[in-house]
Design a protein around this motif. Structure first.
Motif, PDB file in Angstrom:
ATOM      1  N   GLN A 271       1.053  -1.084   0.099  1.00 52.84           N
ATOM      2  CA  GLN A 271       0.000  -0.018  -0.242  1.00 52.84           C
ATOM      3  C   GLN A 271       0.672   1.215   0.020  1.00 52.84           C
ATOM      4  O   GLN A 271       0.457   2.218  -0.689  1.00 52.84           O
ATOM      5  CB  GLN A 271      -0.961  -0.107   1.171  1.00 52.84           C
ATOM      6  CG  GLN A 271      -1.851   1.184   1.098  1.00 52.84           C
ATOM      7  CD  GLN A 271      -2.834   1.097   0.110  1.00 52.84           C
ATOM      8  OE1 GLN A 271      -3.448  -0.068   0.000  1.00 52.84           O
ATOM      9  NE2 GLN A 271      -2.821   2.190  -0.646  1.00 52.84           N
ATOM     10  N   ASP A 272       1.934   1.042   0.846  1.00 55.45           N
ATOM     11  CA  ASP A 272       2.763   2.440   0.814  1.00 55.45           C
ATOM     12  C   ASP A 272       3.619   2.690  -0.447  1.00 55.45           C
ATOM     13  O   ASP A 272       3.480   3.790  -0.884  1.00 55.45           O
ATOM     14  CB  ASP A 272       3.880   2.157   1.809  1.00 55.45           C
ATOM     15  CG  ASP A 272       3.387   2.376   3.474  1.00 55.45           C
ATOM     16  OD1 ASP A 272       2.210   2.865   3.435  1.00 55.45           O
ATOM     17  OD2 ASP A 272       4.144   1.760   4.189  1.00 55.45           O
TER      18      ASP A 272
ATOM     19  N   ASP B 197       0.868   4.043  -3.069  1.00 58.01           N
ATOM     20  CA  ASP B 197       0.600   5.461  -2.727  1.00 58.01           C
ATOM     21  C   ASP B 197       1.640   6.298  -3.356  1.00 58.01           C
ATOM     22  O   ASP B 197       1.368   7.274  -3.939  1.00 58.01           O
ATOM     23  CB  ASP B 197       0.685   5.686  -1.192  1.00 58.01           C
ATOM     24  CG  ASP B 197      -0.843   5.344  -0.586  1.00 58.01           C
ATOM     25  OD1 ASP B 197      -1.806   4.809  -1.136  1.00 58.01           O
ATOM     26  OD2 ASP B 197      -0.738   4.992   0.594  1.00 58.01           O
TER      27      ASP B 197
ATOM     28  N   GLN C  46      -5.821  -0.443  -6.833  1.00 53.48           N
ATOM     29  CA  GLN C  46      -6.241   0.646  -5.644  1.00 53.48           C
ATOM     30  C   GLN C  46      -6.164   0.085  -4.174  1.00 53.48           C
ATOM     31  O   GLN C  46      -6.098   1.030  -3.342  1.00 53.48           O
ATOM     32  CB  GLN C  46      -7.670   1.124  -5.929  1.00 53.48           C
ATOM     33  CG  GLN C  46      -7.947   1.895  -7.125  1.00 53.48           C
ATOM     34  CD  GLN C  46      -7.022   3.121  -7.260  1.00 53.48           C
ATOM     35  OE1 GLN C  46      -6.794   3.833  -6.542  1.00 53.48           O
ATOM     36  NE2 GLN C  46      -6.593   3.165  -8.769  1.00 53.48           N
TER      37      GLN C  46
ATOM     38  N   GLN D  62       1.421   8.740  -7.482  1.00 50.45           N
ATOM     39  CA  GLN D  62       2.036  10.129  -7.624  1.00 50.45           C
ATOM     40  C   GLN D  62       2.565  10.248  -9.192  1.00 50.45           C
ATOM     41  O   GLN D  62       2.500  11.588  -9.598  1.00 50.45           O
ATOM     42  CB  GLN D  62       2.761  10.454  -6.600  1.00 50.45           C
ATOM     43  CG  GLN D  62       2.247  10.537  -4.949  1.00 50.45           C
ATOM     44  CD  GLN D  62       3.183  10.856  -3.996  1.00 50.45           C
ATOM     45  OE1 GLN D  62       3.987  11.957  -4.305  1.00 50.45           O
ATOM     46  NE2 GLN D  62       3.259  10.483  -2.893  1.00 50.45           N
TER      47      GLN D  62
END
Length: 233
Positions: A41-42, A45, A56, A49
């Protein structure tokens, strides 16, 4: 970061790859899986960007740990790694990101250390044909990408299974035969256990994914245009 207990679980699973041991250590498995899901997840994320990602959720990016042994001589029921990937969104964005978390020296895993990378695994026949047509006409752009200092620092070299001879329709002495022989195209950056357990592992993973972008952009343009450069998607 990835916790040391996660790598320890995978090491012990490799030595005790049976259902009884796994059930007795199910809580440890769940904790390790959650640890890798948080890492994913990190990374997701950070990657989101700079790219448009269809995946997702870090946990949903993960592959199952259970092996399909129906047609395999190897009947060990579990993989000895945690792996997963992130799918790019949209028809014009080709290629997929991949991660493979495994202790160094792992036995029973396709890679003996953790890797982060991506590419084009087993492309469809028409896609492979289009890639080869482009490389036969002009391979200079791809050669420039894979020879770039930053690319070689991160990944070393282009990887992928290759034919032993020229593909059908191409001569053996073609100037770009070294690239035409590839059946798939991918790269990965290897990591030591110390790097995996460090505070910088997420940042280094994102750095590797960003380093793949010129590679993805090149193949995306090739696979979404015809030989005249007209968009076909």
């Amino acid at each position: 970061m990835i916790k040391k207990s996660t790598l320890t679980f995978l090491k012990q699973l490799a030595k005790n790859n049976d259902r009884d041991w796994f059930q007795d250590n199910k809580a440890r498995y769940e904790a390790a899986r959650e640890d890798v899901a948080e890492y994913a997840q990190d990374v997701l994320d950070g990657l989101a960007q700079s790219d448009v990602i269809a995946t997702q959720n870090g946990k949903k990016s993960m592959m199952r740990i259970y092996r399909d042994v129906r047609f395999s001589k190897d009947k060990r029921p579990y993989k000895v790694n945690f792996a997963g990937g992130f799918k790019r969104d949209g028809k014009l964005r080709r290629g997929g990101y991949h991660y493979h978390i495994v202790p160094e020296g792992a036995v029973g895993s396709w890679s003996s250390r953790t890797v982060v990378g991506g590419g084009f695994y087993s492309p469809e026949r028409d896609d492979l044909k289009r890639i080869r047509e482009e490389l036969a006409a002009d391979a200079s752009e791809l050669r420039q990408i894979i020879a770039d200092d930053e690319f070689t620092r991160l990944f070393g070299e282009l990887r992928g299974d290759q034919l032993k001879t020229a593909p059908k329709g191409f001569v053996r002495d073609h100037e770009n035969i070294d690239l035409l022989r590839y059946k798939n195209f991918y790269v990965f950056r290897p990591f030591t256990d110390a790097q995996v357990l460090s505070d910088d592992f997420v940042d280094m993973s994102v750095e590797a994914y960003l380093g793949i972008r010129p590679f993805f952009d090149y193949f995306s343009e090739v696979l979404t245009t015809d030989g005249n450069g007209e968009v076909v998607v």
